[in-house]
Design an enzyme around this catalytic site. Structure first.
Site, short mmCIF file in Angstrom:
data_model
loop_
_atom_site.label_atom_id
_atom_site.label_comp_id
_atom_site.label_asym_id
_atom_site.label_seq_id
_atom_site.Cartn_x
_atom_site.Cartn_y
_atom_site.Cartn_z
N ASN A 158 0.79 -1.24 0.00
CA ASN A 158 0.00 0.00 0.00
C ASN A 158 0.82 1.29 0.00
O ASN A 158 0.33 2.32 -0.46
CB ASN A 158 -1.02 -0.02 1.14
CG ASN A 158 -0.38 -0.11 2.49
OD1 ASN A 158 0.55 -0.89 2.68
ND2 ASN A 158 -0.83 0.69 3.42
N GLY A 239 2.21 -11.32 10.25
CA GLY A 239 3.14 -10.93 11.31
C GLY A 239 3.30 -12.04 12.35
O GLY A 239 4.41 -12.36 12.77
N GLU A 254 5.12 -3.87 12.18
CA GLU A 254 4.21 -2.76 11.89
C GLU A 254 2.99 -3.36 11.22
O GLU A 254 3.02 -3.68 10.03
CB GLU A 254 4.90 -1.76 10.95
CG GLU A 254 6.13 -1.09 11.52
CD GLU A 254 5.79 -0.03 12.55
OE1 GLU A 254 4.69 0.53 12.50
OE2 GLU A 254 6.65 0.24 13.41
N CYS A 288 -2.88 1.64 6.70
CA CYS A 288 -2.91 1.03 8.03
C CYS A 288 -3.51 1.98 9.06
O CYS A 288 -4.03 1.54 10.08
CB CYS A 288 -1.51 0.62 8.44
SG CYS A 288 -0.32 1.95 8.35
P1 NAP Z 1 0.55 -9.06 3.89
O1 NAP Z 1 -0.35 -9.94 3.10
O2 NAP Z 1 0.75 -9.35 5.32
O3 NAP Z 1 1.95 -9.08 3.09
C1 NAP Z 1 3.01 -8.25 3.46
C2 NAP Z 1 4.31 -8.86 2.98
O4 NAP Z 1 4.57 -10.05 3.72
C3 NAP Z 1 4.32 -9.24 1.51
O5 NAP Z 1 5.58 -8.91 0.96
C4 NAP Z 1 4.13 -10.75 1.58
O6 NAP Z 1 4.62 -11.42 0.46
C5 NAP Z 1 4.94 -11.08 2.82
N1 NAP Z 1 4.66 -12.38 3.44
C6 NAP Z 1 3.48 -13.04 3.51
N2 NAP Z 1 3.65 -14.20 4.18
C7 NAP Z 1 4.95 -14.28 4.54
C8 NAP Z 1 5.73 -15.24 5.24
N3 NAP Z 1 5.19 -16.35 5.74
N4 NAP Z 1 7.05 -15.02 5.39
C9 NAP Z 1 7.61 -13.90 4.89
N5 NAP Z 1 6.92 -12.94 4.22
C10 NAP Z 1 5.60 -13.12 4.06
O7 NAP Z 1 0.07 -7.54 3.79
P2 NAP Z 1 -0.44 -6.71 2.55
O8 NAP Z 1 -1.78 -7.19 2.14
O9 NAP Z 1 0.64 -6.58 1.52
O10 NAP Z 1 -0.55 -5.27 3.24
C11 NAP Z 1 -1.64 -4.89 3.97
C12 NAP Z 1 -1.40 -4.97 5.46
O11 NAP Z 1 -0.26 -4.21 5.83
C13 NAP Z 1 -2.55 -4.35 6.24
O12 NAP Z 1 -2.87 -5.16 7.34
C14 NAP Z 1 -1.99 -3.02 6.69
O13 NAP Z 1 -2.63 -2.46 7.81
C15 NAP Z 1 -0.58 -3.37 6.95
N6 NAP Z 1 0.25 -2.16 6.97
C16 NAP Z 1 0.78 -1.73 8.16
C17 NAP Z 1 1.52 -0.56 8.19
C18 NAP Z 1 2.16 -0.06 9.45
O14 NAP Z 1 3.12 0.71 9.34
N7 NAP Z 1 1.69 -0.41 10.63
C19 NAP Z 1 1.73 0.16 7.02
C20 NAP Z 1 1.17 -0.30 5.85
C21 NAP Z 1 0.44 -1.48 5.84
P3 NAP Z 1 3.72 -12.45 -0.43
O15 NAP Z 1 2.62 -11.62 -0.96
O16 NAP Z 1 4.69 -12.94 -1.42
O17 NAP Z 1 3.18 -13.51 0.47
#
Ligand code: NAP
Length: 481
Positions: A158, A239, A254, A288
């Site tokens: 995002n 996470g 995060e 987020c």
């Molecule tokens: P996501 O599905 O959790 O994926 C994030 C990253 O993690 C991707 O690069 C993904 O790669 C990787 N990943 C997934 N499973 C993994 C594993 N088992 N081991 C290592 N890496 C893994 O999140 P998203 O849909 O991209 O983003 C949305 C989320 O991010 C929302 O919940 C949002 O709130 C949160 N966010 C938080 C912040 C903050 O600063 N607090 C900022 C922005 C976004 P793959 O797709 O290849 O699995």
């Protein structure tokens, strides 16, 4: 020229080399599903190679004098600034953001890198009064902070540029090596950041951007004993999985949220409407910090809702590259369908749809709901889409109790002219940050940023990330008797 040849075949940045691979991942524009680029789908061997090379990278990085780290970070910032429109277009094409939203992210990325350069010179330690302990009178010493080593950075789709900069900038400022695994939907912005560092003269092997799917390269990065810290930004479920697998290493988490905003009777209602509409629908709600639940005190509820809905109806949803578009699509149709089904669940449970609610492809209209039971997903889970629910509450205590009654706690906003109310909310809201007379999504890159409960562990914001990415080393001299 065929469509195929117009598609950019991007390389990935592996230990300072730009490389291609036979296995490819497609990068598609979510608004029409057109193919805009391919990037290598890295293998486990690629990731292990990146880690092996990063060992040498760490040595190089930790030995770089501070003035060189500062110069490299400033040159990278200048490069991004000089090419800002290219960066903005890339963000807007591969992701969900409109061009206006993307330009803001690029400005913030430049800022993040410049702050990283400044913070590099502020890696302070302090002297320690060892003589406070009887028997230690003849001792003198101090502690200083040293880099942690190889950092694995895993990032979401995002904010595909600035969230990567929030890991790479502090990592380099501190003298670490860093391997980025960007989200597969949006790898191009991360690769362009690597390009900036390449042009800035960052020695090879300090930075890698390894494009690929977590199912292939995730475990290699997360579980490797030489990777001393995982700095993760993404969803709660991911996470937790990473925390369980990682073993003995530092973890920065995060994660997401479903942030509340509280609007009291004495608030400036039109300011509150303006801030919370933007907070709810920025990046099509895929933020987020996005406002998801609004608790409005009874006396101003009707007026707030009327103004909020009227303002939302003015929102222009459409093509991301058009200058007057306010909101683009979600990241893909699958995610849009999920959000649509959550809206349907809320309607079936008695929730009232005040505007929006329709989906077309990956686009979901800005959606405002009221009277939604608090057991519905759009209230208790993270929607991560353009949906906001408004509640009427009798008083501040109820608003705070309901705000806290979820598994997340990243940031919150409260609108009031009363200082006592503001301070009560600051003390009682269970979150990492409270914005008074602003939306929960207010952030600058220098402030500490992170959450409590399901929203994460540790803090980013350059100086705070720098702290997490270093360890204190204690030094004590025993003087001759
Ligand atoms: P996501 O599905 O959790 O994926 C994030 C990253 O993690 C991707 O690069 C993904 O790669 C990787 N990943 C997934 N499973 C993994 C594993 N088992 N081991 C290592 N890496 C893994 O999140 P998203 O849909 O991209 O983003 C949305 C989320 O991010 C929302 O919940 C949002 O709130 C949160 N966010 C938080 C912040 C903050 O600063 N607090 C900022 C922005 C976004 P793959 O797709 O290849 O699995």
């Amino acid at each position: 020229m065929t469509m195929e040849t117009m598609v950019k075949k991007s390389k990935m940045y592996l230990a300072g080399q730009w490389v291609l691979r036979e296995n490819l991942m497609e990068v598609r524009d979510p608004q029409d599903d057109s193919l805009i680029a391919t990037v290598p789908a890295a293998s486990t061997a690629d990731m292990l190679y990146a880690i092996e090379q990063a060992k040498e990278g760490f040595k190089l990085s930790s030995e770089l004098p501070t003035h060189e780290r500062i110069a490299i970070l400033n040159r990278a910032a200048n490069w991004v600034d000089a090419h800002k429109e290219d960066y903005a277009e890339t963000i807007a094409r591969e992701g969900s953001k409109t061009i206006k939203e993307a330009r803001k992210e690029v400005r913030r990325c430049v800022e993040t890198l410049r702050i990283s350069a400044e913070e590099a010179r502020r890696l302070h330690g302090e002297t320690i009064a060892f003589d406070q302990m009887p028997g230690s009178e003849k001792r003198f010493g101090y502690y200083y902070r040293f880099p942690i080593g190889i950092i694995g950075a895993i990032t979401p789709f995002n904010d595909p540029l600035n969230l990567v900069a929030h890991k790479v900038g502090p990592a380099i400022a501190a003298g670490n090596a860093i391997i980025v695994k960007p989200a597969p939907a949006t790898p191009l912005s991360a690769l362009m950041l690597a390009e900036a560092f390449d042009h800035a003269g960052l020695p090879a092997k300090i930075l890698s951007v390894v494009t690929g799917n977590a199912s292939e390269i995730g475990d290699a990065l997360v579980t490797h004993p030489d990777v001393r810290m995982i700095s993760f930004t993404g969803g709660l479920t991911t996470g937790k999985a990473i925390m369980q697998k990682g073993g003995l290493k530092k973890m920065g988490m995060e994660l997401g949220s479903n942030s509340p905003a509280i609007v009291l009777n004495d608030a400036n209602i039109s300011d509150a409407v303006e801030a919370t509409v933007s907070g709810a629908f920025w990046a099509a709600g895929q933020n987020c910090l996005g406002v998801q639940r609004i608790y409005v005190q009874e006396a101003v509820y009707a007026s707030f809702v009327a103004q909020f809905v009227a303002r939302t109806k003015l929102y222009r949803m459409g093509s991301k590259l058009e200058e007057d578009t306010d909101m683009g699509p979600m990241i893909n149709e699958r995610e849009a369908r999920r959000v649509e089904s959550w809206i349907q669940e809320a309607v079936e449970q008695g929730g009232e749809l005040l505007c929006g609610g329709q989906r077309r492809g990956a686009f979901v209209e800005p959606t405002v709901m009221a009277n939604v039971p608090k057991t519905c997903k759009v209230v208790k889970e993270e929607v991560f889409g353009p949906v906001v629910t408004i509640f009427s509450v009798p008083d501040l205590d109820t608003a705070i109790r309901e705000s806290n009654n979820v598994d997340f706690g990243l940031q919150a906003g409260i609108f009031t002219a009363n200082l006592e109310h503001a301070f009560t909310a600051v003390h009682k809201l269970d979150v990492g940050g409270v914005m008074v007379n602003d939306s929960s999504d207010y952030r600058i890159d220098a402030m500490p940023f992170g959450g409590v409960k399901g929203s994460g562990l540790g803090r980013e914001g350059v100086a705070f990330a720098l702290h997490e990415m270093t360890e204190p080393k204690v030094v004590c001299f025993q003087m001759s008797k």
